[in-house]
Design an enzyme around this catalytic site. Structure first.
Site, PDB file in Angstrom:
ATOM      1  N   LEU A 274     -39.736  33.143  45.558  1.00 20.88           N
ATOM      2  CA  LEU A 274     -41.247  33.636  45.812  1.00 20.88           C
ATOM      3  C   LEU A 274     -42.042  32.364  45.854  1.00 20.88           C
ATOM      4  CD1 LEU A 274     -41.502  36.376  43.546  1.00 20.88           C
ATOM      5  CD2 LEU A 274     -42.170  36.412  45.890  1.00 20.88           C
ATOM      6  N   ARG A 275     -41.334  30.983  45.930  1.00 26.30           N
ATOM      7  CA  ARG A 275     -42.353  29.605  45.838  1.00 26.30           C
ATOM      8  C   ARG A 275     -42.722  29.694  47.247  1.00 26.30           C
ATOM      9  NH1 ARG A 275     -41.074  24.477  43.539  1.00 26.30           N
ATOM     10  NH2 ARG A 275     -38.930  24.870  43.219  1.00 26.30           N
ATOM     11  N   ALA A 276     -42.429  30.163  48.428  1.00 29.11           N
ATOM     12  CA  ALA A 276     -42.947  30.006  49.619  1.00 29.11           C
ATOM     13  C   ALA A 276     -44.148  31.029  49.572  1.00 29.11           C
ATOM     14  CB  ALA A 276     -41.892  30.674  50.679  1.00 29.11           C
ATOM     15  N   VAL A 279     -46.875  28.712  47.464  1.00 31.03           N
ATOM     16  CA  VAL A 279     -47.284  27.689  48.176  1.00 31.03           C
ATOM     17  C   VAL A 279     -48.005  28.127  49.316  1.00 31.03           C
ATOM     18  CG1 VAL A 279     -46.905  25.635  49.504  1.00 31.03           C
ATOM     19  CG2 VAL A 279     -45.507  26.085  47.507  1.00 31.03           C
TER      20      VAL A 279
END
Ligand SMILES: [Zn+2]
Length: 670
Positions: A274-276, A279
């Site tokens: 889920l970092r994408a 960001v």
């Protein structure tokens, strides 16, 4: 001296935007700039600090505490409420690729801690970069260990140092910018993901813009101050806009529709975790603020996705990060689109990453090329896919590599002191302890057993009371001596002449070299390749960490022609000499892949042995991989190995075992 102004850099709009968005919202997590040399990417990054707002710091604090909210754990603190403050420009701190760990995180003086009982800490670059920019040029060449420390600090906003139980912690929040040249090797995927955004930097192709680049550079070089003056208004405008956007940022609304777009785009590009999403959302909010909008729109999501997603797509190990624009538009358009829509030619679809063409299915060989001055008897034609082409004397098209296997470890003899890796023996910072020594200057890590042993005989003389503490003196301190493994430069000199191709050996040879390349990748070596055939030798690949580049070059090496063995050896020798200057601690291993025949150039056999003797005299360590096969063997490679003073290994002795599944991917690159 006045630096080149940020706004005067021609083009590079993506890089400009990526940097500015991070300046507005540092939570985005920094920028990785990918691009070849000479694109002014460094110029632009270095110019960034000048347009960042000034920072207010507590006077005398080495950790740049904000007077409004000083770090409660500041090693120079606690700061009194009325402590003096001063305003200074934002800093850009450069981390050199060869920096030590102490230089990066700061140095704890263990000697003083043990003998005087004081905590002495010298701040490093992370402290200097706090509330500014930390710039790492060639971040892909930075030692893995340093990259880990750097990214941990960036993620936590804290620098933590511990040596033998003594520790220090201080705030370290900075805008991280890394630049890299992909031809020098990719960054490990798990590190790639830690950068918030990636941008591609390329020199402008348009002649008018190229001319403008040169014009501005000349004007700057002639009179930097005057040049800066002409750009002053533009710089001040940018700086003001950043401040305004920073002020607007906390109030920017991310509506549900935009949030759904973020999620839909991230899902469409098949990104990990889920970092994408996070960001992309942050970058979209920053983009809205930068554009002076109080609410995120599709335009902001699109701009954010273009910068946040390319390096997060799942893809083959060595594929370059990229994003298809029309695919992005489809994903933004939403979920009403038919997912089975034909993505069109040249597009591998949202499932992404698999190469379209299968290796080995290249165009059929052209039959009519001919090289003048060849002896057909010596140089029969190469074979392609097991189809013999007797009588042809052509330098054929590239032969597809044969099977890849796990190779035996080839080592450089002796004990080196090069960068950590997995090939040859070396004195290293870790690895097993082989002894203890008094540190040459300051102790980095105390080796307790040896330190106690050194202090023990003097306890009575130093007046230690019964039951009292051990009395240490600086001279007692000992460090452990470690032995581990270093990485090396592995230079391949590959015989691509007709004599090799004639025996349909070239496929097997390429497979073997590919296996050696894969091995070099796993051992973190630098690799280079010289090939020789026809009338001379060429550097097929200058030394690089990019094994995928080597694999690609290898696959396309043409074969056929005479065997200018001496030229190949001399060219390899030149390359090794240059590399020894550029990277002196890295020891080199020459791997000569040949059947030992020499047919090119004057007096070919004698000259080949003469060249081999020169390499041996220059201290080059070598291994000859003998590719001779067939019932009658001439043993030419063995004689050559003798002249080189190197080891000899038959092609079929190279394999140590079958190849693990996980690395088949490399072969597919080739
Ligand atoms: Zn402080």
């Amino acid at each position: 001296m006045t630096g080149f102004p940020f706004s005067a850099v021609v083009g590079m709009d993506e890089l400009r935007l990526g940097l500015v968005l991070n300046a507005v919202s540092p939570g985005i997590g920094g920028v990785l700039v990918r691009g070849e040399k000479g694109t002014a990417k460094s110029t632009m990054v270095r110019a960034l600090a000048a347009i960042l707002p000034d920072v207010q710091v507590v006077a005398g604090c080495r950790f740049s505490c904000d007077p409004a909210a000083p770090d409660p754990g500041c090693p120079d603190g606690p700061h009194e409420a009325g402590a003096g403050s001063l305003t200074r420009p934002a800093r850009l701190v450069e981390l050199p690729v060869g920096a030590s760990e102490d230089r990066l995180v700061g140095a704890l003086d263990i000697e003083r801690a043990l003998t005087e009982g004081v905590k002495a800490y010298e701040p490093g670059l992370l402290a200097a970069a706090h509330r500014g920019v930390l710039y790492v040029d060639e971040v892909n060449l930075l030692h893995d260990h340093l990259v880990d420390l750097l990214l941990d600090a960036a993620a936590l906003g804290t620098c933590y140092v511990e040596r033998d139980g003594v520790s220090v912690r201080h705030a370290a929040r900075f805008l991280l910018v890394g630049t890299m040249n992909p031809e020098e090797g990719e960054l490990r995927p798990q590190l790639l993901d830690r950068f918030g955004l990636t941008v591609e930097a390329a020199a402008p192709r348009d002649p008018a813009r190229r001319g403008e680049v040169v014009r501005r550079r000349l004007a700057y070089d002639a009179d930097p101050d005057r040049f800066a003056q002409t750009w002053h208004a533009a710089e001040a405008g940018l700086a003001e806009r950043i401040v305004a956007a920073q002020a607007l940022l906390p109030g920017v609304v991310l509506p549900d529709a935009s949030l759904r777009q973020v999620a839909s785009v991230c899902a469409a590009f098949d990104v990990d975790g889920l970092r994408a999403d996070l960001v992309t959302a942050r970058a979209a909010i920053a983009h809205a603020a930068w554009e002076g909008r109080g609410e995120v729109t599709a335009v902001d999501v699109r701009a954010a996705a273009r910068l946040a997603l390319p390096h997060r797509r799942r893809r083959q190990p060595f594929d370059a990060p990229q994003l298809d624009e029309s695919e992005l538009d489809r994903a933004l358009a939403g979920a009403d689109e038919d997912p089975d829509d034909d993505p069109g030619p040249g597009d591998d679809g949202p499932g992404g990453g698999e190469p379209e063409t299968t290796p080995g299915q290249d165009a059929p060989p052209a039959r009519e090329s001919a090289e003048p001055g060849r002896t057909p008897a010596q140089d029969a034609a190469p074979r392609e896919h097991g189809q013999p082409r007797p009588g042809s004397a052509s330098a054929g098209p590239p032969v597809a590599p044969g099977p890849v296997f796990r190779v035996k470890r080839l080592e450089v003899p002796g004990v080196g002191a090069g960068a950590a890796g997995r090939r040859s023996r070396a004195r290293t910072d870790s690895g097993h302890v082989t002894g203890a020594q008094r540190p040459p200057d300051r102790v980095a890590r105390v080796y307790v057993p040896a330190t106690f042993a050194a202090a023990a005989p003097y306890q009575v003389a130093r007046g230690r009371a019964a039951g009292g503490a051990l009395l240490l003196r600086p001279g007692d301190l000992r460090e452990a001596r470690h032995e581990g493994r270093e990485s090396n430069l592995v230079l391949f000199a590959v015989d691509a002449s007709g004599s090799m191709a004639a025996r349909a050996r070239m496929g097997a040879v390429k497979g073997a070299v590919l296996s050696l390349l894969l091995d070099a990748y796993q051992r973190r070596d630098k690799v280079g390749m010289v090939t020789f055939r026809g009338s001379g030798a060429e550097v097929a690949l200058p030394p690089t960490f990019s094994v995928e580049a080597a694999a690609a070059r290898l696959a396309s090496v043409p074969t056929g022609g005479r065997t200018p063995l001496a030229a190949g050896l001399l060219r390899a020798g030149e390359l090794l000499r240059t590399e020894r200057i550029r990277d002196p601690r890295r020891r080199a291993l020459l791997v000569l892949v040949t059947d030992g025949r020499a047919t090119g150039g004057p007096d070919p056999v004698a000259n080949a042995h003469r060249a081999a003797g020169l390499l041996a005299a220059a201290g080059v360590h070598s291994v000859v991989v003998d590719c001779e096969s067939g019932p009658v063997r001439l043993g030419l490679a063995a004689a050559l190995a003798q002249s080189l003073g190197g080891a000899l290994l038959r092609l079929d002795e190279l394999a140590a075992g079958p190849l693990a599944d996980s690395v088949r991917a490399l072969k597919e690159v080739a």
